[in-house]
Design a protein around this motif. Structure first.
Motif, mmCIF file in Angstrom:
data_model
loop_
_atom_site.group_PDB
_atom_site.id
_atom_site.type_symbol
_atom_site.label_atom_id
_atom_site.label_comp_id
_atom_site.label_asym_id
_atom_site.label_seq_id
_atom_site.Cartn_x
_atom_site.Cartn_y
_atom_site.Cartn_z
ATOM 1 N N ALA A 206 0.838 -1.199 0.000
ATOM 2 C CA ALA A 206 0.000 0.000 0.000
ATOM 3 C C ALA A 206 0.875 1.252 0.000
ATOM 4 C CB ALA A 206 -0.921 -0.004 1.208
ATOM 5 N N ALA A 207 1.950 1.211 0.817
ATOM 6 C CA ALA A 207 2.824 2.382 0.922
ATOM 7 C C ALA A 207 3.514 2.655 -0.404
ATOM 8 C CB ALA A 207 3.860 2.164 2.015
ATOM 9 N N THR A 208 3.897 1.590 -1.100
ATOM 10 C CA THR A 208 4.537 1.776 -2.403
ATOM 11 C C THR A 208 3.572 2.492 -3.346
ATOM 12 O OG1 THR A 208 5.674 -0.299 -2.028
ATOM 13 C CG2 THR A 208 5.769 0.589 -4.248
ATOM 14 N N GLY A 209 2.299 2.062 -3.312
ATOM 15 C CA GLY A 209 1.293 2.721 -4.140
ATOM 16 C C GLY A 209 1.189 4.195 -3.807
ATOM 17 N N VAL A 210 1.100 4.481 -2.496
ATOM 18 C CA VAL A 210 0.970 5.884 -2.083
ATOM 19 C C VAL A 210 2.211 6.673 -2.472
ATOM 20 C CG1 VAL A 210 0.727 7.427 -0.125
ATOM 21 C CG2 VAL A 210 -0.580 5.311 -0.197
ATOM 22 N N SER A 211 3.370 6.072 -2.239
ATOM 23 C CA SER A 211 4.606 6.789 -2.550
ATOM 24 C C SER A 211 4.730 7.034 -4.050
ATOM 25 C CB SER A 211 5.822 6.023 -2.028
ATOM 26 O OG SER A 211 5.868 6.111 -0.630
ATOM 27 N N LEU A 212 4.307 6.053 -4.857
ATOM 28 C CA LEU A 212 4.327 6.266 -6.308
ATOM 29 C C LEU A 212 3.400 7.412 -6.681
ATOM 30 C CD1 LEU A 212 4.367 2.650 -7.790
ATOM 31 C CD2 LEU A 212 6.132 4.387 -7.996
ATOM 32 N N THR A 213 2.227 7.439 -6.054
ATOM 33 C CA THR A 213 1.291 8.542 -6.327
ATOM 34 C C THR A 213 1.917 9.872 -5.939
ATOM 35 O OG1 THR A 213 -0.356 6.970 -5.575
ATOM 36 C CG2 THR A 213 -1.126 9.176 -6.108
ATOM 37 N N ILE A 214 2.533 9.890 -4.745
ATOM 38 C CA ILE A 214 3.190 11.130 -4.306
ATOM 39 C C ILE A 214 4.237 11.537 -5.335
ATOM 40 C CG2 ILE A 214 4.762 12.107 -2.576
ATOM 41 C CD1 ILE A 214 3.301 10.571 -0.452
ATOM 42 N N GLY A 215 5.032 10.554 -5.774
ATOM 43 C CA GLY A 215 6.067 10.840 -6.768
ATOM 44 C C GLY A 215 5.462 11.378 -8.050
ATOM 45 N N LEU A 216 4.382 10.743 -8.474
ATOM 46 C CA LEU A 216 3.743 11.134 -9.732
ATOM 47 C C LEU A 216 3.203 12.565 -9.641
ATOM 48 C CD1 LEU A 216 3.091 9.643 -12.426
ATOM 49 C CD2 LEU A 216 0.765 9.427 -11.560
ATOM 50 N N VAL A 217 2.496 12.832 -8.535
ATOM 51 C CA VAL A 217 1.934 14.176 -8.358
ATOM 52 C C VAL A 217 3.056 15.202 -8.258
ATOM 53 C CG1 VAL A 217 0.627 15.663 -6.821
ATOM 54 C CG2 VAL A 217 -0.179 13.352 -7.291
ATOM 55 N N ALA A 218 4.062 14.890 -7.421
ATOM 56 C CA ALA A 218 5.170 15.836 -7.251
ATOM 57 C C ALA A 218 5.874 16.046 -8.578
ATOM 58 C CB ALA A 218 6.149 15.311 -6.202
ATOM 59 N N GLY A 219 6.108 14.955 -9.293
ATOM 60 C CA GLY A 219 6.789 15.044 -10.577
ATOM 61 C C GLY A 219 5.994 15.869 -11.572
ATOM 62 N N THR A 220 4.677 15.628 -11.614
ATOM 63 C CA THR A 220 3.832 16.366 -12.552
ATOM 64 C C THR A 220 3.859 17.864 -12.229
ATOM 65 O OG1 THR A 220 2.410 14.434 -12.499
ATOM 66 C CG2 THR A 220 1.554 16.368 -13.604
ATOM 67 N N ALA A 335 13.255 14.222 -17.753
ATOM 68 C CA ALA A 335 13.268 15.016 -16.518
ATOM 69 C C ALA A 335 12.099 14.612 -15.616
ATOM 70 C CB ALA A 335 13.181 16.505 -16.856
ATOM 71 N N PHE A 336 10.956 14.357 -16.246
ATOM 72 C CA PHE A 336 9.767 13.948 -15.498
ATOM 73 C C PHE A 336 10.034 12.660 -14.718
ATOM 74 C CE2 PHE A 336 5.525 11.696 -15.769
ATOM 75 C CZ PHE A 336 4.957 12.399 -14.723
ATOM 76 N N ILE A 337 10.644 11.695 -15.409
ATOM 77 C CA ILE A 337 10.945 10.424 -14.725
ATOM 78 C C ILE A 337 11.835 10.668 -13.504
ATOM 79 C CG2 ILE A 337 12.156 8.232 -14.987
ATOM 80 C CD1 ILE A 337 11.148 8.098 -17.820
ATOM 81 N N LEU A 338 12.855 11.498 -13.687
ATOM 82 C CA LEU A 338 13.748 11.769 -12.552
ATOM 83 C C LEU A 338 13.026 12.527 -11.444
ATOM 84 C CD1 LEU A 338 17.238 12.625 -14.010
ATOM 85 C CD2 LEU A 338 16.429 10.526 -12.955
ATOM 86 N N GLN A 339 12.100 13.408 -11.838
ATOM 87 C CA GLN A 339 11.341 14.158 -10.826
ATOM 88 C C GLN A 339 10.496 13.201 -9.980
ATOM 89 O OE1 GLN A 339 11.646 17.171 -10.043
ATOM 90 N NE2 GLN A 339 11.835 18.580 -11.763
ATOM 91 N N ILE A 340 9.919 12.182 -10.649
ATOM 92 C CA ILE A 340 9.111 11.213 -9.893
ATOM 93 C C ILE A 340 9.978 10.535 -8.845
ATOM 94 C CG2 ILE A 340 7.829 9.043 -10.030
ATOM 95 C CD1 ILE A 340 6.882 9.827 -12.759
ATOM 96 N N SER A 341 11.154 10.056 -9.278
ATOM 97 C CA SER A 341 11.956 9.315 -8.311
ATOM 98 C C SER A 341 12.485 10.240 -7.228
ATOM 99 C CB SER A 341 13.061 8.530 -9.000
ATOM 100 O OG SER A 341 14.089 9.381 -9.397
ATOM 101 N N MET A 400 13.841 3.759 -12.392
ATOM 102 C CA MET A 400 13.567 4.996 -13.107
ATOM 103 C C MET A 400 14.836 5.574 -13.700
ATOM 104 S SD MET A 400 10.579 6.785 -11.108
ATOM 105 C CE MET A 400 8.981 6.224 -11.523
ATOM 106 N N THR A 401 15.933 5.496 -12.938
ATOM 107 C CA THR A 401 17.188 6.007 -13.484
ATOM 108 C C THR A 401 17.604 5.189 -14.709
ATOM 109 O OG1 THR A 401 17.750 6.497 -11.214
ATOM 110 C CG2 THR A 401 19.502 6.730 -12.807
ATOM 111 N N LEU A 402 17.405 3.863 -14.616
ATOM 112 C CA LEU A 402 17.741 3.016 -15.759
ATOM 113 C C LEU A 402 16.919 3.410 -16.981
ATOM 114 C CD1 LEU A 402 18.184 -0.694 -14.660
ATOM 115 C CD2 LEU A 402 19.856 0.870 -15.638
ATOM 116 N N MET A 403 15.611 3.605 -16.766
ATOM 117 C CA MET A 403 14.759 3.995 -17.882
ATOM 118 C C MET A 403 15.243 5.315 -18.456
ATOM 119 S SD MET A 403 10.861 2.880 -17.214
ATOM 120 C CE MET A 403 10.551 3.372 -15.572
#
Lengths: 417, 602
Positions: A206-220, A335-341, A400-403
């Motif tokens: 669940a936390a991974t999901g939330v953290s990914l969402t946080i990353g996605l929102v922050a990155g966006t 840049a977006f990918i790096l912002q997410i991570s 993400m860095t690999l991508m």
């Protein structure tokens, strides 16, 4: 498009990064379909239960079908689990200190050792040169030795409410087994439980999901701000460029994490939801995107096709969208990918400082780390409470860095093989 | 160019040497087998040695409390939380009350001396009190309503005169007799020096760092800086006289490194750099069961220590719905206490099965002060979701709009449960309280403000608590010579309502004239049967009205010891008589433990 995708997936790095990321994403999506417990539900009374399968003792205690298996070495294993080599040596030490001669004690003869022990050990005495910790150890050892060599079964009894006596229900022999599949209550805790007694794996997913969402929102948020400011600043130049660059430079010299800490602190915990934190992270990390986009736009704005477009009377917004953006799109995606991570890392960093989202509502990777630190999991060897969290954070940012580097190789001609 | 490079290198070298040499000088390499190391008491550097002030941040040396810390300054009597008795330290024999319980008289040991080798006399005791009053010190302000005067009858006899009420009886004889075991005797001559230095100004007197202070105890400051504080034994200590201990305490040095947090302290305990740990070590049993370290606690099994205080969740009685006893009781009986004790406290608390809830702490002395059976029908074990729902349904508090949450007078029951941020065991406990709400249709979320904010909000009792403080955790008194009366008072008495700064208790604003009358009467009662009846009645009121509810029991101080260097720390059944309580070897009668220590490898 198909050609481009083919090129992207042709990159080995991108493929590895993409598979790791997809695996994490799929786990986040599929796991809750099978384990439906709410992630913050307390399942254990007692903290940091170690990983394993938990079988209900009551259910398996002669009420479910019992089977008899005749396995070699079962008695030895049972004895060894209660009486290790160290324990035997320690018993010998105690007996010697109590005045017995060392030669008379054979530590390998369990029956003889136990006889000697039972005849001499007195939990009440504390021998000279023995600490209270030693004394406690011997008392625990002694309690564990009770019935060690018994061969008869254990009796299961239930209290009779009428007479108040115990009524024998069944006898469990030492060769009795239950089939785990037939016990109605078992629970698999692949990563044990944490300091709140919550299932770490369920919480981690669940936390991974939330953290990914946080990353996605922050990155966006960060990418959007960075992109818009960068585009206008670079394309329009002049006064607007000066103003935007002034603000950007201001933000550059203030370390963004310090800013993040200050903002999170001043918001106060009552209004720090996961989304708020995500937006705050986004608002503090757009600076480098702006600078890079601006630099690229400046190099593009006097190209012939842009000038042509300008001459044709297209509006600024149209030119930006149709003639400039496509040229820098690949950079923006990277840049977006790096912002997410970096958004995920920023949340983890904030939460470890106790400035992350509030605890009760959603689990995040950073909060899991924070609580395992508060309850001293690393010092007590409770690896399952923090190591998987670190691993997941590392895997997400790694993938993400690999991508990102994979994309870089495709889009950046100078790096192309 | 060349020169400047030399200068830079030289400067760096000097700096490096300074950095590497400084700690060596500071450490003076204390001999390990003459030093007893502590953790969990001193957070931040020591700022003073002034026994009149309470802002020295000198936790090891100055703590005038129910179990006063007596390594440097001494009290006439020592309180022992295990048997509830006081034992003479500076005093010679037990104190005595006069017939009307208005005057308490005790003698001083003729052997008692100050560190400057002058005798400690009754004039010092009297002058200490006079100074407290004259400069309105915290001690003076706290006792002036109960003590009229402290007078020296002769050189070695002291009489403490109680303040009298209109009927001519002592206002509160309990507080008068607690004075002699909770407050230090300070030298008259030194106090006069201090007064001269402060020019008679109270602020200056209390702010004085008093590094020249004269003391009577067995230790004094030896070295202190940002990273540690070290006390050294005074080998001329008067207490080696046959009329007191007959010998010196065993360790030559007491040392306390200043750790950044609990985790750092735990690590030092694990590695044997700390002998006596006064901090919450999560899952303490793992230290010996899993890691096999020579670490032990007072009791070998859970709860590992003796519970003395009752960390309590208070209801804000002015919040919507919380003025209704059905809502309060429903929340209280729905909470899963076994999980709080197992998870938040990692089992370092007695359970409510072992010690049913009341106003008493789990020590046998206090438990005997009320009739457990008489209030048995009011008890709750917790986790009673069905019972809580029934209680609310019965009171007509139901979910009328179908959103899953109950309403009262059309307004939903929505609360925030709160405690200070970073107080990990409290936070974990508050989480469990919030979880109970969801199960009975009351929306409870948690919030953890910083302590600086939290304390100013909670202790302001002259106006209603703001939103976000509907259910909040605070402490209650531990063990002491005025207990359980003082704890009961702080949980139930309405006398604190309306105070602008209320550090006493009853922060939720409870008021019950019946309870107030009982609390006021108890200190003057000496008949034990009557006392028991009164305390039972108070417990009955407490369990019926539920203005607050205990979440767990907590030891007076955590006491975990590492026996790598020292042994013979107090443990349950160690045969000491009177029993040495598990209080860090420095507090009240626990100081007796310092005289029993032995080296593991002499």
């Amino acid at each position: 498009m198909r050609y481009m995708l083919g090129q992207i997936f042709g990159s080995g790095r991108f493929r590895i990064g993409f598979s790791i990321f997809t695996f994490i994403l799929l786990t986040v999506l599929i796991y809750p379909l099978f384990v439906t417990d709410p992630p913050l539900k307390t399942v254990s009374r007692g903290t940091f239960l170690s990983p394993g399968i938990y079988v209900n003792v009551y259910d398996s205690m002669g009420f479910s079908p019992l089977y008899t298996l005749l396995l070699d070495g079962d008695v030895e294993r049972r004895i060894a689990s209660k009486l290790s080599e160290d324990d035997r040596t320690a018993m010998q030490e105690w007996l010697v200190k109590a005045g017995l001669s060392e030669d008379a004690i054979d530590t390998q003869d369990t029956a003889a050792l136990l006889d000697l022990w039972n005849a001499n050990f007195d939990p009440g005495i504390r021998l000279p040169g023995m600490t209270n910790a030693d004394r406690n150890y011997y008392i625990r050892l002694n309690a564990g030795l009770q019935g060690l060599l018994a061969t008869e079964g254990a009796i299961v009894a239930l209290p009779n409410p009428e007479t108040g006596t115990l009524d024998e229900q069944s006898v469990i022999d030492q060769t009795n087994y239950v089939n785990i599949n037939e016990v109605p209550n078992t629970r698999l805790l692949p990563l044990g439980t944490d300091n709140f007694g919550r299932d770490v794996l369920t919480q981690l997913v669940a936390a991974t999901g939330v953290s990914l969402t946080i990353g996605l929102v922050a990155g966006t948020v960060a990418t959007l701000i960075g992109l818009i400011l960068g585009l206008f600043s670079g394309f329009l130049g002049g006064m607007i460029d000066d103003v935007i660059m002034f603000i950007t430079n201001l933000f550059t010299v203030i370390p963004s994490f310090v800013l993040l800490i200050l903002i999170s602190f001043s918001i106060g915990q009552e209004s720090r939801g996961a989304l708020t934190i995500a937006v705050v992270i986004g608002l503090t990390s757009w600076v480098w995107t702006t600078r890079a986009v601006r630099a690229q736009v400046i190099s593009l704005r006097n190209r012939d096709h842009v000038n042509l477009s300008r001459l044709s009377g297209h509006s600024t917004v149209y030119i930006l969208m149709a003639d400039i953006l496509p040229y820098i799109a690949s950079y923006v995606v990277m840049a977006f990918i790096l912002q997410i991570s970096s958004g995920i890392l920023a949340e983890a960093g904030l939460s470890i400082l106790g400035l992350g989202p509030r605890t009760t509502e959603v689990p995040t990777l950073g909060l899991m780390m924070q609580w395992s630190m508060i309850y001293q999991a690393p010092y007590l060897g409770k690896w399952w409470a923090y190591f998987p969290v670190i691993l997941v954070i590392a895997l997400i940012t790694f993938s993400m860095t690999l991508m990102n580097t994979g994309l870089d190789r495709v889009f950046n001609p100078t790096l192309r093989d | 160019m060349k020169f400047s490079r030399f200068a830079v290198v030289g400067l760096l070298l000097v700096l490096l040497m300074a950095i590497s040499v400084a700690p060596v000088v500071a450490q003076e390499t204390l001999p390990r087998n003459e030093t007893l190391y502590f953790n969990g008491q001193q957070w931040g550097p020591v700022t003073g040695w002034n026994p009149y002030s309470n802002s020295n941040n000198n936790a090891m040396a100055i703590a005038q409390q129910d179990n006063a810390r007596v390594i440097m300054f001494e009290t006439p009597y020592l309180y022992n939380m295990l048997d509830g008795q006081v034992y003479p330290l500076l005093a010679d024999g037990p104190y005595s009350w006069n017939e009307d319980r208005t005057e308490l008289t005790f003698k001083l040991k003729p052997a008692a001396r100050w560190s400057d080798d002058t005798p400690l006399t009754a004039h010092d005791v009297a002058y200490t009190w006079a100074t407290h009053v004259k400069y309105n010190t915290p001690t003076g302000a706290g006792n002036i309503d109960y003590i009229a005067d402290v007078v020296a009858v002769d050189d070695y006899t002291v009489t403490v005169k109680a303040k009298l009420n209109d009927e001519g009886a002592a206002v509160n004889p309990l507080i008068v007799q607690a004075y002699v075991s909770t407050n230090y005797v300070i030298q008259k001559a030194w106090t006069e020096t201090l007064e001269a230095r402060a020019n008679g100004d109270a602020v200056a007197l209390l702010a004085d760092t008093a590094e020249d202070v004269v003391y009577s105890g067995p230790y004094h400051g030896y070295f202190w800086d940002d990273s540690k504080v070290i006390y050294i034994r005074d080998d001329n200590y008067w207490g080696q006289d046959a009329s007191m201990w007959g010998k010196l305490p065993v360790p030559k040095y007491l040392a306390h490194n200043i750790f950044t947090d609990n985790a750092a302290g735990t690590l030092a305990l694990q590695s044997g750099e700390v002998d006596v740990s006064q901090q919450f070590n999560s899952n303490v049993q793992d230290l010996w069961l899993v890691e096999g370290l020579p670490i032990s606690t007072y009791l070998p099994d859970a709860p590992y220590g003796i519970g003395a205080s009752l960390p309590t969740a208070f209801f804000n009685l002015n919040a919507h719905g919380l003025d209704n006893v059905a809502v309060r009781k429903a929340i209280a009986i729905a909470v899963d206490y076994p999980t709080i004790i197992a998870n938040a406290m990692t089992n370092q608390s007695a359970t409510f099965d072992q010690v049913p809830r009341s106003l008493m702490n789990p020590t046998p002395g206090e438990q005997a002060m009320y009739d457990r059976a008489a209030v048995a029908d009011l008890q709750w074990a917790g986790n009673d979701i069905e019972g809580a729902k029934a209680l609310l349904d019965e009171a007509g508090i139901v979910d009328t709009d179908g959103d899953g949450w109950r309403e009262l007078d059309g307004q939903p029951l929505r609360y925030v449960a709160t405690c200070p941020n970073g107080w990990s065991d409290w936070q974990a406990a508050i989480e469990v309280v919030a979880a109970a709400g969801a199960q009975i249709g009351i929306d409870i979320t948690t919030n953890y403000p910083e302590w600086s904010v939290y304390q100013t909000v909670v202790t302001k009792s002259d106006e209603p608590l703001p939103e976000g403080y509907e259910i909040f955790m605070m402490w209650s008194d531990g063990a002491g010579p005025t207990q359980p009366w003082s704890r009961v008072r702080k949980l139930l008495s309405s006398e604190f309502n309306g105070m602008a700064s209320n550090w006493n208790g009853n922060w939720g604003g409870y008021a019950n004239p019946e309870a107030d009358a009982l609390i006021q009467a108890i200190p003057t009662i000496t008949d034990e049967a009557q006392l028991k009846e009164m305390y039972t009645e108070l417990v009955r009121i407490y369990l019926t009205d539920v203005p607050s509810f205990t979440l767990m029991y907590r030891p007076q101080s955590f006491h975990t010891v590492n026996e790598s260097v020292w042994t013979n720390f107090p443990y349950d059944g160690d045969g000491t008589n009177p029993p040495v309580p598990p209080l860090d070897m420095t507090d009240g009668w626990a100081i007796a433990g310092l005289y029993n220590l032995e080296l593991v490898n002499p």
